[in-house]
Design an enzyme around this catalytic site. Structure first.
Site, PDB file in Angstrom:
ATOM      1  N   ASN A 174      41.438  39.151  54.202  1.00  0.00           N
ATOM      2  CA  ASN A 174      41.809  39.268  52.794  1.00  0.00           C
ATOM      3  C   ASN A 174      41.551  40.724  52.439  1.00  0.00           C
ATOM      4  OD1 ASN A 174      42.203  39.305  50.078  1.00  0.00           O
ATOM      5  ND2 ASN A 174      40.895  37.547  49.611  1.00  0.00           N
ATOM      6  N   ARG A 229      33.073  37.677  37.743  1.00  0.00           N
ATOM      7  CA  ARG A 229      34.140  38.007  36.791  1.00  0.00           C
ATOM      8  C   ARG A 229      35.396  37.205  37.152  1.00  0.00           C
ATOM      9  NH1 ARG A 229      30.646  40.856  35.081  1.00  0.00           N
ATOM     10  NH2 ARG A 229      30.574  43.062  34.519  1.00  0.00           N
ATOM     11  N   HIS A 234      44.620  35.017  50.801  1.00  0.00           N
ATOM     12  CA  HIS A 234      44.342  35.443  49.419  1.00  0.00           C
ATOM     13  C   HIS A 234      43.856  34.247  48.623  1.00  0.00           C
ATOM     14  CE1 HIS A 234      45.993  39.392  50.018  1.00  0.00           C
ATOM     15  NE2 HIS A 234      47.043  38.830  50.599  1.00  0.00           N
ATOM     16  N   LEU A 235      42.866  34.477  47.807  1.00  0.00           N
ATOM     17  CA  LEU A 235      42.329  33.412  46.950  1.00  0.00           C
ATOM     18  C   LEU A 235      43.375  32.966  45.947  1.00  0.00           C
ATOM     19  CD1 LEU A 235      38.952  35.212  46.404  1.00  0.00           C
ATOM     20  CD2 LEU A 235      39.187  33.009  47.555  1.00  0.00           C
ATOM     21  N   ARG A 268      51.521  43.400  42.895  1.00  0.00           N
ATOM     22  CA  ARG A 268      50.854  42.588  43.934  1.00  0.00           C
ATOM     23  C   ARG A 268      51.869  41.876  44.836  1.00  0.00           C
ATOM     24  NH1 ARG A 268      45.480  42.506  42.127  1.00  0.00           N
ATOM     25  NH2 ARG A 268      45.350  42.634  39.870  1.00  0.00           N
ATOM     26  N   ARG A 297      51.632  36.773  40.356  1.00  0.00           N
ATOM     27  CA  ARG A 297      50.916  37.699  39.481  1.00  0.00           C
ATOM     28  C   ARG A 297      51.756  38.963  39.219  1.00  0.00           C
ATOM     29  NH1 ARG A 297      45.011  38.232  41.707  1.00  0.00           N
ATOM     30  NH2 ARG A 297      44.765  39.180  39.644  1.00  0.00           N
ATOM     31  N   ASP A 310      48.371  49.804  60.138  1.00  0.00           N
ATOM     32  CA  ASP A 310      48.447  50.457  61.457  1.00  0.00           C
ATOM     33  C   ASP A 310      47.315  49.992  62.368  1.00  0.00           C
ATOM     34  OD1 ASP A 310      50.705  51.850  60.751  1.00  0.00           O
ATOM     35  OD2 ASP A 310      49.671  53.740  60.339  1.00  0.00           O
ATOM     36  N   GLU A 338      46.607  36.279  57.235  1.00  0.00           N
ATOM     37  CA  GLU A 338      46.394  36.854  55.899  1.00  0.00           C
ATOM     38  C   GLU A 338      45.921  35.751  54.949  1.00  0.00           C
ATOM     39  OE1 GLU A 338      49.972  38.564  54.246  1.00  0.00           O
ATOM     40  OE2 GLU A 338      48.840  39.573  52.633  1.00  0.00           O
ATOM     41  N   PRO A 345      38.026  45.313  49.049  1.00  0.00           N
ATOM     42  CA  PRO A 345      37.280  45.782  47.876  1.00  0.00           C
ATOM     43  C   PRO A 345      37.199  44.763  46.747  1.00  0.00           C
ATOM     44  CG  PRO A 345      39.387  46.912  48.062  1.00  0.00           C
ATOM     45  CD  PRO A 345      39.187  46.162  49.346  1.00  0.00           C
ATOM     46  N   ASN A 346      36.022  44.751  46.133  1.00  0.00           N
ATOM     47  CA  ASN A 346      35.693  43.948  44.945  1.00  0.00           C
ATOM     48  C   ASN A 346      35.458  42.469  45.241  1.00  0.00           C
ATOM     49  OD1 ASN A 346      35.776  46.056  42.923  1.00  0.00           O
ATOM     50  ND2 ASN A 346      37.990  46.102  43.291  1.00  0.00           N
ATOM     51  N   ALA A 399      42.880  44.477  47.198  1.00  0.00           N
ATOM     52  CA  ALA A 399      43.862  45.429  46.658  1.00  0.00           C
ATOM     53  C   ALA A 399      44.507  46.282  47.759  1.00  0.00           C
ATOM     54  CB  ALA A 399      43.202  46.328  45.618  1.00  0.00           C
ATOM     55  N   TYR A 431      40.020  33.710  40.285  1.00  0.00           N
ATOM     56  CA  TYR A 431      39.470  33.647  41.645  1.00  0.00           C
ATOM     57  C   TYR A 431      38.528  32.471  41.875  1.00  0.00           C
ATOM     58  CZ  TYR A 431      41.381  38.354  41.774  1.00  0.00           C
ATOM     59  OH  TYR A 431      42.225  39.420  41.716  1.00  0.00           O
ATOM     60  N   HIS A 473      48.115  45.786  49.143  1.00  0.00           N
ATOM     61  CA  HIS A 473      49.314  46.308  48.496  1.00  0.00           C
ATOM     62  C   HIS A 473      49.463  47.831  48.642  1.00  0.00           C
ATOM     63  CE1 HIS A 473      48.826  42.324  46.894  1.00  0.00           C
ATOM     64  NE2 HIS A 473      47.741  42.667  46.232  1.00  0.00           N
TER      65      HIS A 473
END
Ligand code: CA2
Length: 145
Positions: free
Chosen positions: A75, A19, A101-102, A112, A108, A88, A99, A11-12, A78, A24, A81
């Site tokens: 990635n 933004r 992440h940017l 997170r 942070r 699963d 995995e 998401p996002n 959110a 990011y 977490h």
């Protein structure tokens, strides 16, 4: 299955470039898709690159990839977490899970710091922005013969 890799974004991440560039970067998800496409071509991988804001859709895509892909790069944003459901679903796979992440979530907020993906991921690339996705593809080219 033939040399196909699935890259999933949570998401996002469709808002990248609009933004919070200080966290990011200023690259968009399309920029990341393009860089991944170039890296995949270099190594002879076919790529499915997807993004969803919906947990259930991500779970469905992970299920649909069973027996179809040689690895999954994720990635989960959110959902990293929070999502036992994604954990699963990924656990159904016997292929490498990577995995990405940017940012580096460990640098942070406390919320997170825990990842539901980490226990099942063969490797993680964090805090490298777009390059983390490319490094994940490069890594897979070394472990998938
Ligand atoms: O650093 C990462 O890649 C994250 O997975 C990004 C997630 C965050 O929840 C994780 O803790 C770390 C958030 C993605 C939100 O992306 C945005 C992009 C532009 C504007 C706002 C949010």
């Amino acid at each position: 299955m033939h040399n196909r890799i699935l890259i999933l974004n949570g998401p996002n991440l469709n808002m990248l470039g609009k933004r919070e560039p200080e966290i990011y970067g200023d690259q968009t998800l399309d920029d990341i898709r393009h860089a991944c496409g170039v890296a995949a071509d270099t190594h002879g991988f076919m790529l499915d690159f997807k993004q969803s804001n919906y947990e259930g859709e991500l779970v469905t895509w992970i299920q649909e990839a069973l027996g179809q892909v040689r690895a999954i790069i994720i990635n989960a944003a959110a959902y990293t977490h929070t999502s036992v459901a994604i954990h699963d679903a990924l656990k159904l796979h016997s292929v490498p899970i990577i995995e990405v992440h940017l940012s580096n979530p460990q640098d942070r907020e406390d919320f997170r710091h825990f990842s539901y993906i980490e226990p099942i991921a063969e490797k993680a690339f964090v805090g490298q922005g777009l390059q983390g996705y490319v490094s994940a593809i490069d890594y897979l080219s070394t472990v998938l013969q």
